[in-house]
Design an enzyme around this catalytic site. Structure first.
Site, short mmCIF file in Angstrom:
data_model
loop_
_atom_site.label_atom_id
_atom_site.label_comp_id
_atom_site.label_asym_id
_atom_site.label_seq_id
_atom_site.Cartn_x
_atom_site.Cartn_y
_atom_site.Cartn_z
N HIS A 135 107.01 28.59 -12.38
CA HIS A 135 107.13 30.02 -12.06
C HIS A 135 108.31 30.47 -11.72
O HIS A 135 108.57 31.55 -10.73
CB HIS A 135 105.95 30.52 -11.05
CG HIS A 135 104.57 30.23 -11.88
ND1 HIS A 135 103.42 30.26 -11.04
CD2 HIS A 135 104.31 30.34 -13.08
CE1 HIS A 135 102.37 30.16 -11.77
NE2 HIS A 135 102.75 30.19 -13.11
N THR A 219 95.75 24.60 -5.47
CA THR A 219 95.77 25.63 -6.63
C THR A 219 94.31 26.29 -6.80
O THR A 219 93.37 25.20 -6.81
CB THR A 219 96.55 25.20 -7.69
OG1 THR A 219 96.68 26.41 -8.46
CG2 THR A 219 96.23 23.91 -8.39
N ASN A 244 91.70 20.14 -2.30
CA ASN A 244 91.57 21.59 -2.06
C ASN A 244 90.57 21.57 -1.13
O ASN A 244 89.44 20.92 -1.28
CB ASN A 244 91.29 22.14 -3.51
CG ASN A 244 91.75 23.70 -3.21
OD1 ASN A 244 91.08 24.20 -2.22
ND2 ASN A 244 92.25 24.30 -3.99
N PRO A 245 90.74 22.38 -0.08
CA PRO A 245 89.50 22.39 0.89
C PRO A 245 88.41 23.38 0.19
O PRO A 245 87.23 23.49 0.65
CB PRO A 245 89.77 23.32 2.00
CG PRO A 245 91.26 23.98 1.54
CD PRO A 245 91.84 23.11 0.43
#
Ligand code: OAD
Length: 283
Positions: A135, A219, A244-245
């Site tokens: 990005h 993400t 990831n949580p």
């Protein structure tokens, strides 16, 4: 009291063995990161409570677009210059250092694909040559008419402070020296496309297709690129691990395809994973 099991202890023995063999032999590792990796450096994520795109009055679909930039270049630049200063004040955390450690251990067998524009991976020691900033990044600008390549943001903006407005002299600094068009932040906007020249999309596809292990971290899958790249990797036979949580599409993809999902923070889990890989490589 019994210590809670480490991440590696929670992996199935089959997966540990597969990863160990793949990595120790000739496997390639791709890590795909998102804003959650920088959350513990104090930078806001985009989505979820307190996220940049969720905050009042801020809509991604209007602000983070080329259309908005061409209508409101001053407001757009001021927004990105503020984000840039916040990122510059932040320090890389254990997750960034772990990714740099993976890169050190694996050398050319490692690629980072980051959606983050904050440059914290680079500042943690991760070589730019082994990462795709899919990005773009905060430190670059380019002619909006595309007549010249990416240039560094002028030094004057290192002293940018919250609430500052662009002066006429600042606007001159943000004007193309060749064609007098506007300079724009080197970031991908929602009404634009990934390309190789600016965002190394082909390189990212190639890295995903060649990976033996693909790790996604921090993400939400809020833009499709992370899931698209992870899908390319698993279809080519990679083992996918999501960190990831919160639940997210990458977690579901990993679990559906015999990979592993770890519910927790990137700064806790990536260092353990990096230690495991380092050991596998040196065995
Ligand atoms: P999001 O803000 O959409 O998602 C952040 C994710 O990080 C969420 O899934 C959180 O659960 C997770 N998270 C939060 N804290 C974490 C921690 N300590 N450790 C691990 N994970 C944690 O950010 P991205 O998915 O990166 O694009 O967003 C993708 C793109 O959307 C961004 O690059 C940006 C945005 O629009 C552009 O601007 C082009």
């Amino acid at each position: 009291m019994t210590a809670s099991p480490t991440f590696v202890q929670q992996l199935s023995p089959e997966l540990v063995s597969t990863m160990g063999t793949v990595i120790a032999e000739s496997g390639r590792v791709v890590v795909i990161t998102g804003a959650g990796v920088s959350a513990e450096s104090g930078l806001r994520t985009y989505r979820g409570a307190g996220g940049l795109w969720t905050e009042e009055g801020m809509s991604a679909m209007t602000m983070a677009t080329a259309a908005y930039f061409f209508r409101h270049p001053q407001e757009s630049w001021e927004w990105y210059l503020k984000r840039r200063i916040e990122a510059r004040r932040a320090s890389p955390n254990r997750a960034h250092h772990a990714v740099a450690g993976l890169s050190d251990a694996l050398g050319d067998r490692f690629t980072l694909i980051t959606q983050n524009i904050d440059r914290l991976h680079h500042r943690s020691g991760m070589p730019l040559g082994r990462q795709v900033e899919i990005h773009g990044h905060h430190e670059g600008m380019r002619c909006a008419g595309e007549c010249i390549g990416v240039e560094p943001i002028p030094q004057r903006f290192d002293a940018w402070a919250e609430g500052d407005s662009l002066t006429d002299a600042d606007k001159q600094l943000l004007t193309c020296s060749r064609c007098d068009d506007l300079m724009r932040p080197h970031v991908l906007w929602f009404d634009e496309f990934y390309d190789e020249a600016h965002y190394a999309i082909r390189t990212a596809h190639g890295a995903a297709a060649g990976a033996s292990v693909c790790i996604t971290a921090g993400t939400s899958g809020g833009v499709p690129i992370a899931e698209r790249l992870a899908t390319i990797a698993v279809r080519a036979g990679a083992t996918l691990i999501d960190v990831n949580p919160a639940d997210n599409p990458l977690r579901r993809l990993a679990l559906d395809r015999g990979g592993h999902a770890r519910d927790g923070s990137a700064s806790d889990i990536l260092p353990e994973l990096a230690a495991f890989v380092r050991k596998a490589v040196t065995q």
